[in-house]
Design a protein around this motif. Structure first.
Motif, PDB file in Angstrom:
ATOM      1  N   PRO A 118       0.816  -1.217   0.000  1.00 61.59           N
ATOM      2  CA  PRO A 118       0.000   0.000   0.000  1.00 61.59           C
ATOM      3  C   PRO A 118       0.850   1.267   0.000  1.00 61.59           C
ATOM      4  O   PRO A 118       0.385   2.336  -0.342  1.00 61.59           O
ATOM      5  CB  PRO A 118      -0.801  -0.113   1.297  1.00 61.59           C
ATOM      6  N   LEU A 119       2.133   1.131   0.401  1.00 61.21           N
ATOM      7  CA  LEU A 119       2.986   2.317   0.442  1.00 61.21           C
ATOM      8  C   LEU A 119       3.313   2.811  -0.953  1.00 61.21           C
ATOM      9  O   LEU A 119       3.548   3.987  -1.167  1.00 61.21           O
ATOM     10  CB  LEU A 119       4.286   2.017   1.187  1.00 61.21           C
ATOM     11  N   THR A 120       3.341   1.894  -1.922  1.00 61.30           N
ATOM     12  CA  THR A 120       3.717   2.309  -3.267  1.00 61.30           C
ATOM     13  C   THR A 120       2.540   2.259  -4.244  1.00 61.30           C
ATOM     14  O   THR A 120       2.705   2.595  -5.405  1.00 61.30           O
ATOM     15  CB  THR A 120       4.847   1.423  -3.815  1.00 61.30           C
ATOM     16  N   SER A 121       1.366   1.844  -3.772  1.00 55.63           N
ATOM     17  CA  SER A 121       0.225   1.723  -4.682  1.00 55.63           C
ATOM     18  C   SER A 121      -0.455   3.055  -4.952  1.00 55.63           C
ATOM     19  O   SER A 121      -1.206   3.182  -5.909  1.00 55.63           O
ATOM     20  CB  SER A 121      -0.821   0.766  -4.105  1.00 55.63           C
ATOM     21  N   LEU A 122      -0.218   4.026  -4.074  1.00 64.09           N
ATOM     22  CA  LEU A 122      -0.889   5.313  -4.236  1.00 64.09           C
ATOM     23  C   LEU A 122       0.093   6.330  -4.791  1.00 64.09           C
ATOM     24  O   LEU A 122       1.253   6.375  -4.385  1.00 64.09           O
ATOM     25  CB  LEU A 122      -1.431   5.777  -2.883  1.00 64.09           C
ATOM     26  N   ASN A 123      -0.400   7.152  -5.702  1.00 67.91           N
ATOM     27  CA  ASN A 123       0.458   8.183  -6.276  1.00 67.91           C
ATOM     28  C   ASN A 123       0.743   9.247  -5.218  1.00 67.91           C
ATOM     29  O   ASN A 123      -0.176   9.863  -4.698  1.00 67.91           O
ATOM     30  CB  ASN A 123      -0.234   8.805  -7.489  1.00 67.91           C
ATOM     31  N   PHE A 126      -0.820  13.084  -5.404  1.00 70.06           N
ATOM     32  CA  PHE A 126      -2.241  13.439  -5.436  1.00 70.06           C
ATOM     33  C   PHE A 126      -2.899  13.083  -4.106  1.00 70.06           C
ATOM     34  O   PHE A 126      -2.532  12.093  -3.475  1.00 70.06           O
ATOM     35  CB  PHE A 126      -2.954  12.694  -6.571  1.00 70.06           C
ATOM     36  N   THR A 127      -3.872  13.888  -3.676  1.00 72.14           N
ATOM     37  CA  THR A 127      -4.578  13.552  -2.442  1.00 72.14           C
ATOM     38  C   THR A 127      -5.406  12.294  -2.690  1.00 72.14           C
ATOM     39  O   THR A 127      -5.731  11.959  -3.838  1.00 72.14           O
ATOM     40  CB  THR A 127      -5.526  14.683  -2.015  1.00 72.14           C
ATOM     41  N   ILE A 128      -5.739  11.609  -1.602  1.00 73.04           N
ATOM     42  CA  ILE A 128      -6.527  10.389  -1.793  1.00 73.04           C
ATOM     43  C   ILE A 128      -7.901  10.741  -2.353  1.00 73.04           C
ATOM     44  O   ILE A 128      -8.484   9.963  -3.097  1.00 73.04           O
ATOM     45  CB  ILE A 128      -6.631   9.574  -0.488  1.00 73.04           C
ATOM     46  N   GLY A 129      -8.396  11.930  -2.020  1.00 74.91           N
ATOM     47  CA  GLY A 129      -9.681  12.366  -2.578  1.00 74.91           C
ATOM     48  C   GLY A 129      -9.609  12.491  -4.092  1.00 74.91           C
ATOM     49  O   GLY A 129     -10.498  12.052  -4.810  1.00 74.91           O
ATOM     50  N   THR A 156     -15.596   6.058   4.711  1.00 75.78           N
ATOM     51  CA  THR A 156     -16.280   5.664   5.935  1.00 75.78           C
ATOM     52  C   THR A 156     -16.408   4.147   5.980  1.00 75.78           C
ATOM     53  O   THR A 156     -16.173   3.518   7.002  1.00 75.78           O
ATOM     54  CB  THR A 156     -17.688   6.296   5.979  1.00 75.78           C
ATOM     55  N   GLU A 157     -16.774   3.580   4.836  1.00 84.13           N
ATOM     56  CA  GLU A 157     -17.023   2.148   4.793  1.00 84.13           C
ATOM     57  C   GLU A 157     -15.772   1.326   5.098  1.00 84.13           C
ATOM     58  O   GLU A 157     -15.844   0.289   5.742  1.00 84.13           O
ATOM     59  CB  GLU A 157     -17.572   1.773   3.399  1.00 84.13           C
ATOM     60  N   VAL A 158     -14.618   1.797   4.639  1.00 86.18           N
ATOM     61  CA  VAL A 158     -13.396   1.030   4.903  1.00 86.18           C
ATOM     62  C   VAL A 158     -12.774   1.406   6.249  1.00 86.18           C
ATOM     63  O   VAL A 158     -11.689   0.954   6.578  1.00 86.18           O
ATOM     64  CB  VAL A 158     -12.333   1.200   3.795  1.00 86.18           C
ATOM     65  N   GLY A 159     -13.482   2.251   7.014  1.00 86.88           N
ATOM     66  CA  GLY A 159     -13.048   2.498   8.373  1.00 86.88           C
ATOM     67  C   GLY A 159     -11.969   3.542   8.528  1.00 86.88           C
ATOM     68  O   GLY A 159     -11.100   3.415   9.385  1.00 86.88           O
ATOM     69  N   ILE A 160     -11.985   4.573   7.691  1.00 86.31           N
ATOM     70  CA  ILE A 160     -11.063   5.691   7.886  1.00 86.31           C
ATOM     71  C   ILE A 160     -11.759   6.705   8.794  1.00 86.31           C
ATOM     72  O   ILE A 160     -12.815   7.214   8.440  1.00 86.31           O
ATOM     73  CB  ILE A 160     -10.728   6.373   6.537  1.00 86.31           C
ATOM     74  N   PRO A 161     -11.202   6.985   9.954  1.00 86.49           N
ATOM     75  CA  PRO A 161     -11.847   7.956  10.829  1.00 86.49           C
ATOM     76  C   PRO A 161     -11.762   9.366  10.252  1.00 86.49           C
ATOM     77  O   PRO A 161     -10.804   9.688   9.535  1.00 86.49           O
ATOM     78  CB  PRO A 161     -11.057   7.852  12.141  1.00 86.49           C
ATOM     79  N   VAL A 182      -7.374   2.656   2.158  1.00 88.29           N
ATOM     80  CA  VAL A 182      -7.646   3.572   1.043  1.00 88.29           C
ATOM     81  C   VAL A 182      -7.595   2.810  -0.283  1.00 88.29           C
ATOM     82  O   VAL A 182      -8.438   2.999  -1.165  1.00 88.29           O
ATOM     83  CB  VAL A 182      -6.629   4.737   1.036  1.00 88.29           C
ATOM     84  N   VAL A 183      -6.601   1.912  -0.404  1.00 88.58           N
ATOM     85  CA  VAL A 183      -6.468   1.127  -1.634  1.00 88.58           C
ATOM     86  C   VAL A 183      -7.722   0.273  -1.832  1.00 88.58           C
ATOM     87  O   VAL A 183      -8.246   0.168  -2.957  1.00 88.58           O
ATOM     88  CB  VAL A 183      -5.203   0.243  -1.574  1.00 88.58           C
ATOM     89  N   ILE A 184      -8.231  -0.290  -0.755  1.00 86.03           N
ATOM     90  CA  ILE A 184      -9.451  -1.097  -0.861  1.00 86.03           C
ATOM     91  C   ILE A 184     -10.623  -0.207  -1.277  1.00 86.03           C
ATOM     92  O   ILE A 184     -11.418  -0.570  -2.143  1.00 86.03           O
ATOM     93  CB  ILE A 184      -9.740  -1.819   0.473  1.00 86.03           C
ATOM     94  N   ALA A 185     -10.699   0.987  -0.692  1.00 91.64           N
ATOM     95  CA  ALA A 185     -11.751   1.925  -1.090  1.00 91.64           C
ATOM     96  C   ALA A 185     -11.648   2.228  -2.580  1.00 91.64           C
ATOM     97  O   ALA A 185     -12.656   2.299  -3.288  1.00 91.64           O
ATOM     98  CB  ALA A 185     -11.646   3.211  -0.271  1.00 91.64           C
ATOM     99  N   LEU A 186     -10.406   2.379  -3.075  1.00 87.88           N
ATOM    100  CA  LEU A 186     -10.206   2.654  -4.498  1.00 87.88           C
ATOM    101  C   LEU A 186     -10.684   1.479  -5.350  1.00 87.88           C
ATOM    102  O   LEU A 186     -11.241   1.659  -6.432  1.00 87.88           O
ATOM    103  CB  LEU A 186      -8.729   2.921  -4.778  1.00 87.88           C
ATOM    104  N   ALA A 187     -10.460   0.259  -4.843  1.00 93.58           N
ATOM    105  CA  ALA A 187     -10.892  -0.922  -5.597  1.00 93.58           C
ATOM    106  C   ALA A 187     -12.416  -0.999  -5.625  1.00 93.58           C
ATOM    107  O   ALA A 187     -12.996  -1.526  -6.574  1.00 93.58           O
ATOM    108  CB  ALA A 187     -10.296  -2.183  -4.978  1.00 93.58           C
ATOM    109  N   LEU A 188     -13.056  -0.478  -4.572  1.00 96.50           N
ATOM    110  CA  LEU A 188     -14.511  -0.595  -4.474  1.00 96.50           C
ATOM    111  C   LEU A 188     -15.259   0.515  -5.198  1.00 96.50           C
ATOM    112  O   LEU A 188     -16.488   0.510  -5.248  1.00 96.50           O
ATOM    113  CB  LEU A 188     -14.929  -0.582  -2.996  1.00 96.50           C
ATOM    114  N   CYS A 189     -14.525   1.487  -5.764  1.00100.77           N
ATOM    115  CA  CYS A 189     -15.127   2.696  -6.327  1.00100.77           C
ATOM    116  C   CYS A 189     -16.343   2.427  -7.202  1.00100.77           C
ATOM    117  O   CYS A 189     -17.357   3.097  -7.107  1.00100.77           O
ATOM    118  CB  CYS A 189     -14.090   3.473  -7.142  1.00100.77           C
ATOM    119  N   ALA A 190     -16.230   1.459  -8.099  1.00100.45           N
ATOM    120  CA  ALA A 190     -17.316   1.224  -9.044  1.00100.45           C
ATOM    121  C   ALA A 190     -18.057  -0.069  -8.722  1.00100.45           C
ATOM    122  O   ALA A 190     -18.689  -0.652  -9.593  1.00100.45           O
ATOM    123  CB  ALA A 190     -16.761   1.184 -10.466  1.00100.45           C
TER     124      ALA A 190
END
Lengths: 347, 327
Positions: A118-123, A126-129, A156-161, A182-190
């Motif tokens: 997960p450390l290298t999966s996000l650019n 860019f913000t996670i938003g 919220t669903e993946v438990g980010i406070p 966050v990566v899981i949230a990204l996978a769930l986007c669609a």
């Protein structure tokens, strides 16, 4: 759960012609790497199904071809690797030979992927938003405001406070476990039907691993999302998966319900694999060890690829390659379980 | 952020002071300044009077302080050769150099990034191979040779472009520009190519290498797996990360374009500060050399400062305001 009729069936069996095709069907998949010194066959004749909402664990040593199979399904094989044979069917429709644009429609929208680190999966820039909304907008025809609301819901669903604040943060401001969320949230986007999770917990602390696995399992139950969970951690598989596929040297060694494979492994390789796991409280002097190492792709033995390391090997193992054969409730590619005289037709 | 800028400003000041010391040393100790100023028939008493008047008998630190004070006001004394204030001479020549550097620098940056991205994305295309091979010429041919070749082909043989000079210039306040006349623009073409070709190929090769590196990262694979379009993956995710290290190199290259335009200006007899510097060396015009040294150092320091600030703007990891860590 009663809605999982396919969970217990073997890999090659179409329960009946009238039944709805499985969510994902991999048929006789063959992946080759053409090179100067000849072609390497990295995946050879691999077939399995994944049903809706099912979690299929995929285990094996490094280089057994687990990740490669995942990459092939989502159409992201790194050149020069290529699918040289077989097919990949999504709801019965072939997707292994789609043009890039059509494959992109499937990627992220119907099949998503989670990577190991997960450390290298996000650019980092860019913000996670921004990364969430761009993914949502790539797949769903909604406005920017709605996309941002959906991004907040996903966080919220993946438990980010405190998602309202966190959504504008950059990846480096999150811990490893939070980034994997966050990566899981990204996978769930669609809201995909299938998630390929390639060692999603390997890079995380043990305490965080359990949380991530629990999260993945809860989300898949809730959304009826199927998961191919690639890992070499049998503990994770035993806790999470419905069925498990064991890979060895680019081939399937055994596939079956997780309890059967873990507790009563049929294939000698699976037995060795299970025996090599230390059990708390068990009074064992030595762990089982499989002698030798997995063969290199340019020197795969004839017959059964495992025979040089197998204690039970006999003449036929050296000469003839075994297909997956029914071995009690699981299916194993091993001549210890030769097909009965009136065999079911093999595809 | 503020602390960072202040720290960088302090460092920059130290660098400038060090350069000023070297420049002061040049002025004070290479030859006798008095000897360079007065005529042959000046008496010893006259020389001594001038020495006293110019403060050359004061303690060295006092003289250095005075040198720095004067430099801050832009006073570097009188050019020996031209008998005019150095600041005026440089101000007169600077627009020519800056225009040349600006044009060739911009072209090198824009074309370099575009070609770098193209060759990285179409790695196996024949055009990419062609561009990469051609870029070897840019990297390996010395600047003066490129200039002479260009003059030979376009000025001597084809007679399309002028071989030397700035053409007609227009005065805009204190700035003389060649960009507003046809002959001025024509005169710019060959020197710009000569000056910028090396930087272009360098930036292009750097961008290509960085881009290939970035395209292999996990976040690019993940971006593809999320189903983003190629355009978003390449030009949004990959390019931004590619440009991060490119900023540093490009900044330094633009500095050296200005500083080392000397060769190009000599080949094309371009009336800029580089040519001024070369003639100053030939005539041991120490005040001009000292001023040029300080000017170039200032340009490098300012560019470095801008690069640091750009990094800040682009990379959020450097802006680490109270990192919100924890599970």
């Amino acid at each position: 759960m009663s809605q999982r009729p396919l969970a217990a069936t073997g890999a090659h069996v179409h329960s009946s012609p009238a039944a709805e095709p499985p969510l994902l069907s991999v048929r006789k998949l063959r992946i080759e790497f053409p090179g100067r010194r000849g072609t390497l066959v990295a995946i050879d004749d691999v077939s399995f199904d994944v049903a809706r909402g099912e979690i299929l664990g995929m285990v094996g040593e490094s280089g057994a071809g687990k990740s490669l199979t995942g990459a092939a399904i989502i159409g992201l094989l790194e050149p020069p690797g290529r699918i040289a044979g077989g097919e990949i069917l999504l709801h019965g429709e072939p997707i292994h030979s789609l043009p890039p644009a059509a494959m992109r429609e499937i990627r992220g929208r119907r099949i998503a992927m989670i990577f190991q680190d997960p450390l290298t999966s996000l650019n980092p820039l860019f913000t996670i938003g921004q990364q969430l909304t761009e993914t949502i907008l790539a797949h769903l025809d909604i406005g920017l405001q709605a996309a941002r609301r959906r991004a907040l819901d996903l966080l919220t669903e993946v438990g980010i406070p405190a998602p309202e604040q966190r959504i504008d943060h950059y990846p480096h401001q999150f811990s490893g476990g939070m980034r994997q969320r966050v990566v899981i949230a990204l996978a769930l986007c669609a809201a995909p039907e299938l998630i390929i999770a390639d060692e999603p917990t390997t890079a995380l602390d043990v305490s965080v691993q359990a949380q991530i696995i629990a999260l993945l399992r809860r989300l898949c139950r809730e959304h009826r999302t199927a998961v191919i969970l690639v890992t070499h951690d049998m503990g994770v598989i035993a806790e999470t998966a419905d069925r498990v596929a064991v890979m060895y040297a680019g081939r399937l060694a055994e596939i079956g319900p997780v309890r059967e494979v873990v507790q009563h492994p049929r294939h000698p390789y699976t037995r060795g694999l299970m025996g090599s796991i230390p059990v708390l409280g068990a009074d064992v002097h030595r762990l089982v060890q499989i002698d030798g190492a997995m063969p290199r792709l340019n020197a795969i033995p004839t017959g059964c690829a495992f025979h040089p390391r197998c204690k039970d090997a006999f003449e036929r193992c050296r000469l003839e390659r075994p297909d997956l054969m029914a071995a009690g409730p699981t299916r194993a590619a091993c001549w210890l379980y030769p097909p009965s005289p009136n065999p079911e037709p093999t595809p | 952020m503020i602390a960072f800028i202040l720290r960088r400003l302090l460092q920059s000041t130290l660098v400038m002071l060090a350069v000023a010391l070297v420049s002061f040393g040049l002025f004070r100790y290479i030859g006798d300044p008095i000897h360079n100023m007065v005529g042959q028939e000046a008496t010893l008493a006259e020389r001594e009077a001038l020495r006293e008047r110019l403060g050359l008998n004061d303690a060295v630190p006092v003289q250095f302080a005075r040198f720095v004070g004067n430099a801050l006001r832009g006073e570097f004394g009188i050019s020996y050769r031209m008998q005019r204030p150095v600041a005026d001479v440089i101000a007169e020549r600077l627009p020519a150099t800056l225009e040349l550097a600006l044009i060739s620098g911009t072209a090198a940056l824009v074309l370099g990034i575009a070609l770098g991205v193209y060759t990285a994305l179409r790695r196996e295309g024949w055009l990419s191979h062609l561009i990469m091979s051609a870029s070897l010429i840019g990297v390996s041919l010395p600047t003066f040779l490129i200039g002479i070749l260009l003059i030979y082909v376009f000025a001597v043989e084809l007679k399309m472009l002028p071989a030397f000079g700035r053409g007609e210039v227009v005065q805009l306040g204190g700035w003389s520009t060649g960009l507003l006349t046809a002959s001025g623009v024509k005169s710019l073409i060959l020197p710009s190519i000569t000056l910028g070709l090396y930087q272009l190929t360098l930036i292009m090769r750097l961008v290509r290498a960085e881009m290939l590196e970035v395209l292999r990262t996990d976040y690019i694979k993940f971006a593809r797996a999320r189903g983003l379009s190629d355009r978003a993956v390449h030009f949004r995710h990959a390019l931004k990360n590619t440009l991060l290290p490119v900023i540093t190199i490009a900044g330094l290259q633009i500095g050296s374009i200005i500083a080392f335009a000397i060769i190009t200006e000599t080949v094309f007899q371009w009336p800029g500060v580089g040519l001024l510097f070369i003639t100053a060396i030939q005539f041991v015009d120490i005040p001009v050399m000292a001023a040029y040294l300080v000017l170039i150092a200032l340009i490098f320091v300012v560019i470095n400062l801008i690069v640091d600030l750009l990094y800040f703007a682009v990379d959020p990891r450097l802006r680490a305001q109270r990192p919100g860590r924890g599970h």
